[in-house]
Design a protein around this motif. Structure first.
Motif, PDB file in Angstrom:
ATOM      1  N   GLY A 183      21.774 -11.547  13.444  1.00  0.00           N
ATOM      2  CA  GLY A 183      21.816 -11.919  12.052  1.00  0.00           C
ATOM      3  C   GLY A 183      20.722 -11.275  11.238  1.00  0.00           C
ATOM      4  N   TRP A 184      20.628 -11.742   9.999  1.00  0.00           N
ATOM      5  CA  TRP A 184      19.672 -11.206   9.047  1.00  0.00           C
ATOM      6  C   TRP A 184      18.868 -12.339   8.422  1.00  0.00           C
ATOM      7  CZ3 TRP A 184      18.967  -6.044   8.355  1.00  0.00           C
ATOM      8  CH2 TRP A 184      19.942  -5.192   8.875  1.00  0.00           C
ATOM      9  N   TYR A 185      17.589 -12.095   8.310  1.00  0.00           N
ATOM     10  CA  TYR A 185      16.681 -12.964   7.584  1.00  0.00           C
ATOM     11  C   TYR A 185      16.061 -12.137   6.468  1.00  0.00           C
ATOM     12  CZ  TYR A 185      16.759 -16.385  11.416  1.00  0.00           C
ATOM     13  OH  TYR A 185      17.138 -17.322  12.340  1.00  0.00           O
ATOM     14  N   ARG A 186      15.446 -12.821   5.537  1.00  0.00           N
ATOM     15  CA  ARG A 186      14.728 -12.107   4.495  1.00  0.00           C
ATOM     16  C   ARG A 186      13.471 -12.874   4.092  1.00  0.00           C
ATOM     17  NH1 ARG A 186      18.919 -12.813  -0.643  1.00  0.00           N
ATOM     18  NH2 ARG A 186      18.558 -15.035  -1.028  1.00  0.00           N
ATOM     19  N   GLN A 187      12.528 -12.120   3.593  1.00  0.00           N
ATOM     20  CA  GLN A 187      11.285 -12.730   3.124  1.00  0.00           C
ATOM     21  C   GLN A 187      10.888 -12.082   1.816  1.00  0.00           C
ATOM     22  OE1 GLN A 187       8.036 -12.691   5.931  1.00  0.00           O
ATOM     23  NE2 GLN A 187       7.029 -14.392   4.871  1.00  0.00           N
ATOM     24  N   ALA A 188      10.893 -12.897   0.772  1.00  0.00           N
ATOM     25  CA  ALA A 188      10.468 -12.441  -0.544  1.00  0.00           C
ATOM     26  C   ALA A 188       8.955 -12.634  -0.676  1.00  0.00           C
ATOM     27  CB  ALA A 188      11.202 -13.216  -1.622  1.00  0.00           C
ATOM     28  N   PRO A 189       8.327 -11.896  -1.572  1.00  0.00           N
ATOM     29  CA  PRO A 189       6.880 -12.032  -1.740  1.00  0.00           C
ATOM     30  C   PRO A 189       6.479 -13.475  -2.045  1.00  0.00           C
ATOM     31  CG  PRO A 189       7.677 -10.105  -2.904  1.00  0.00           C
ATOM     32  CD  PRO A 189       8.895 -10.843  -2.425  1.00  0.00           C
ATOM     33  N   GLY A 190       5.523 -13.958  -1.288  1.00  0.00           N
ATOM     34  CA  GLY A 190       5.032 -15.302  -1.513  1.00  0.00           C
ATOM     35  C   GLY A 190       5.928 -16.413  -1.006  1.00  0.00           C
ATOM     36  N   LYS A 191       6.983 -16.066  -0.305  1.00  0.00           N
ATOM     37  CA  LYS A 191       7.916 -17.080   0.187  1.00  0.00           C
ATOM     38  C   LYS A 191       8.054 -16.991   1.703  1.00  0.00           C
ATOM     39  CE  LYS A 191      10.705 -17.492  -3.989  1.00  0.00           C
ATOM     40  NZ  LYS A 191      12.086 -17.512  -4.542  1.00  0.00           N
ATOM     41  N   GLN A 192       8.597 -18.050   2.279  1.00  0.00           N
ATOM     42  CA  GLN A 192       8.824 -18.062   3.720  1.00  0.00           C
ATOM     43  C   GLN A 192      10.060 -17.247   4.071  1.00  0.00           C
ATOM     44  OE1 GLN A 192       8.957 -22.246   4.807  1.00  0.00           O
ATOM     45  NE2 GLN A 192       6.803 -22.164   5.434  1.00  0.00           N
ATOM     46  N   ARG A 193      10.086 -16.797   5.297  1.00  0.00           N
ATOM     47  CA  ARG A 193      11.254 -16.088   5.773  1.00  0.00           C
ATOM     48  C   ARG A 193      12.422 -17.070   5.860  1.00  0.00           C
ATOM     49  NH1 ARG A 193      10.581 -12.004  10.778  1.00  0.00           N
ATOM     50  NH2 ARG A 193       8.870 -11.424   9.368  1.00  0.00           N
ATOM     51  N   GLU A 194      13.592 -16.620   5.417  1.00  0.00           N
ATOM     52  CA  GLU A 194      14.763 -17.487   5.425  1.00  0.00           C
ATOM     53  C   GLU A 194      15.952 -16.787   6.052  1.00  0.00           C
ATOM     54  OE1 GLU A 194      16.167 -18.455   1.510  1.00  0.00           O
ATOM     55  OE2 GLU A 194      16.232 -16.366   0.861  1.00  0.00           O
ATOM     56  N   LEU A 195      16.810 -17.590   6.635  1.00  0.00           N
ATOM     57  CA  LEU A 195      18.030 -17.068   7.228  1.00  0.00           C
ATOM     58  C   LEU A 195      19.016 -16.701   6.125  1.00  0.00           C
ATOM     59  CD1 LEU A 195      19.849 -16.535   9.699  1.00  0.00           C
ATOM     60  CD2 LEU A 195      20.500 -18.950   9.597  1.00  0.00           C
ATOM     61  N   VAL A 196      19.568 -15.510   6.216  1.00  0.00           N
ATOM     62  CA  VAL A 196      20.565 -15.055   5.251  1.00  0.00           C
ATOM     63  C   VAL A 196      21.972 -15.229   5.821  1.00  0.00           C
ATOM     64  CG1 VAL A 196      21.432 -13.090   3.946  1.00  0.00           C
ATOM     65  CG2 VAL A 196      18.959 -13.404   4.245  1.00  0.00           C
ATOM     66  N   ALA A 197      22.204 -14.670   7.005  1.00  0.00           N
ATOM     67  CA  ALA A 197      23.523 -14.737   7.624  1.00  0.00           C
ATOM     68  C   ALA A 197      23.385 -14.468   9.114  1.00  0.00           C
ATOM     69  CB  ALA A 197      24.483 -13.725   7.000  1.00  0.00           C
ATOM     70  N   VAL A 198      24.258 -15.079   9.884  1.00  0.00           N
ATOM     71  CA  VAL A 198      24.212 -14.883  11.332  1.00  0.00           C
ATOM     72  C   VAL A 198      25.610 -14.997  11.905  1.00  0.00           C
ATOM     73  CG1 VAL A 198      23.784 -17.325  11.829  1.00  0.00           C
ATOM     74  CG2 VAL A 198      23.059 -15.594  13.470  1.00  0.00           C
ATOM     75  N   LEU A 199      25.859 -14.238  12.947  1.00  0.00           N
ATOM     76  CA  LEU A 199      27.102 -14.331  13.712  1.00  0.00           C
ATOM     77  C   LEU A 199      26.751 -14.749  15.135  1.00  0.00           C
ATOM     78  CD1 LEU A 199      29.056 -11.153  12.590  1.00  0.00           C
ATOM     79  CD2 LEU A 199      29.796 -13.515  12.318  1.00  0.00           C
ATOM     80  N   ILE A 200      27.470 -15.748  15.639  1.00  0.00           N
ATOM     81  CA  ILE A 200      27.202 -16.285  16.967  1.00  0.00           C
ATOM     82  C   ILE A 200      28.405 -16.036  17.853  1.00  0.00           C
ATOM     83  CG2 ILE A 200      26.578 -18.351  18.267  1.00  0.00           C
ATOM     84  CD1 ILE A 200      25.460 -19.480  15.613  1.00  0.00           C
ATOM     85  N   SER A 201      28.193 -15.304  18.941  1.00  0.00           N
ATOM     86  CA  SER A 201      29.315 -14.950  19.806  1.00  0.00           C
ATOM     87  C   SER A 201      29.794 -16.118  20.650  1.00  0.00           C
ATOM     88  CB  SER A 201      28.909 -13.796  20.723  1.00  0.00           C
ATOM     89  OG  SER A 201      28.707 -12.613  19.996  1.00  0.00           O
ATOM     90  N   SER A 202      28.863 -16.937  21.133  1.00  0.00           N
ATOM     91  CA  SER A 202      29.221 -17.966  22.100  1.00  0.00           C
ATOM     92  C   SER A 202      30.212 -18.979  21.562  1.00  0.00           C
ATOM     93  CB  SER A 202      27.970 -18.682  22.600  1.00  0.00           C
ATOM     94  OG  SER A 202      27.242 -19.220  21.519  1.00  0.00           O
ATOM     95  N   ASP A 203      30.161 -19.247  20.274  1.00  0.00           N
ATOM     96  CA  ASP A 203      31.145 -20.163  19.704  1.00  0.00           C
ATOM     97  C   ASP A 203      31.910 -19.543  18.539  1.00  0.00           C
ATOM     98  OD1 ASP A 203      28.656 -22.237  17.971  1.00  0.00           O
ATOM     99  OD2 ASP A 203      29.190 -20.124  17.810  1.00  0.00           O
ATOM    100  N   ASN A 204      31.780 -18.217  18.423  1.00  0.00           N
ATOM    101  CA  ASN A 204      32.568 -17.475  17.430  1.00  0.00           C
ATOM    102  C   ASN A 204      32.428 -18.058  16.028  1.00  0.00           C
ATOM    103  OD1 ASN A 204      34.260 -15.327  16.760  1.00  0.00           O
ATOM    104  ND2 ASN A 204      36.101 -16.602  16.909  1.00  0.00           N
ATOM    105  N   THR A 205      31.198 -18.292  15.621  1.00  0.00           N
ATOM    106  CA  THR A 205      30.966 -18.854  14.298  1.00  0.00           C
ATOM    107  C   THR A 205      30.046 -17.936  13.501  1.00  0.00           C
ATOM    108  OG1 THR A 205      29.060 -20.139  15.065  1.00  0.00           O
ATOM    109  CG2 THR A 205      31.220 -21.225  15.091  1.00  0.00           C
ATOM    110  N   ASN A 206      30.037 -18.187  12.210  1.00  0.00           N
ATOM    111  CA  ASN A 206      29.092 -17.493  11.363  1.00  0.00           C
ATOM    112  C   ASN A 206      28.467 -18.471  10.395  1.00  0.00           C
ATOM    113  OD1 ASN A 206      30.863 -17.810   9.133  1.00  0.00           O
ATOM    114  ND2 ASN A 206      31.907 -15.926   9.646  1.00  0.00           N
ATOM    115  N   TYR A 207      27.402 -18.049   9.797  1.00  0.00           N
ATOM    116  CA  TYR A 207      26.678 -18.893   8.851  1.00  0.00           C
ATOM    117  C   TYR A 207      26.136 -18.010   7.744  1.00  0.00           C
ATOM    118  CZ  TYR A 207      22.855 -21.403   6.719  1.00  0.00           C
ATOM    119  OH  TYR A 207      22.013 -21.972   5.803  1.00  0.00           O
ATOM    120  N   TYR A 208      26.238 -18.524   6.509  1.00  0.00           N
ATOM    121  CA  TYR A 208      25.650 -17.842   5.368  1.00  0.00           C
ATOM    122  C   TYR A 208      24.781 -18.831   4.597  1.00  0.00           C
ATOM    123  CZ  TYR A 208      29.073 -14.056   5.906  1.00  0.00           C
ATOM    124  OH  TYR A 208      29.822 -13.007   6.372  1.00  0.00           O
ATOM    125  N   ALA A 209      23.666 -18.352   4.108  1.00  0.00           N
ATOM    126  CA  ALA A 209      22.875 -19.165   3.192  1.00  0.00           C
ATOM    127  C   ALA A 209      23.698 -19.397   1.932  1.00  0.00           C
ATOM    128  CB  ALA A 209      21.570 -18.459   2.855  1.00  0.00           C
TER     129      ALA A 209
END
Length: 123
Positions: free
Chosen positions: A35-61
């Motif tokens: 997946g992908w995370y991002r970190q903007a200046p002065g902010k914490q790293r956050e999850l953007v999107a991820v694909l999981i093979s084991s249960d064939n799911t995805n997630y988007y912020a």
């Protein structure tokens, strides 16, 4: 040793598009989560999107739903992030992440990160 290398960042105007790519290298048998995370200046790293093979799911912020699309090629151990309708708030360093990696040697690693690629969205 597993390594992740990102590409595709850059400068784009608001409303534009960018495509990020990440390739995992090494003697990889499988990767469960990519997946992908991002970190903007002065902010914490956050999850953007991820694909999981084991249960064939995805997630988007919530902030990227409907604008970003994540895709994987498990045969090549790559993950892409198509980013459309970019907003200035999307400006950040984007990091590729791989979790639950199995190597052909039998070694298992939990968490790997790329070096990051910068995305700047101008108004």
């Amino acid at each position: 040793q597993v390594q992740l290398v990102e590409s595709g960042g850059g400068l784009v105007q608001a409303g534009g598009s960018l495509r990020l790519s990440c390739a995992a290298s090494g003697t990889i048998f499988s990767i469960d989560r990519m997946g992908w995370y991002r970190q903007a200046p002065g902010k914490q790293r956050e999850l953007v999107a991820v694909l999981i093979s084991s249960d064939n799911t995805n997630y988007y912020a919530d902030s990227v739903k409907g604008r970003f699309t994540i895709s994987r090629d498990n045969t090549k151990n790559t993950v892409n992030l198509q980013m459309n309708s970019l907003e200035t708030e999307d400006t950040a360093v984007y990091y590729c992440n791989a979790q639950r990696v199995r190597e052909y040697s039998g070694r298992r690693g939990y968490d790997y990160w790329g070096q990051g690629t910068k995305v700047t969205v101008s108004s």
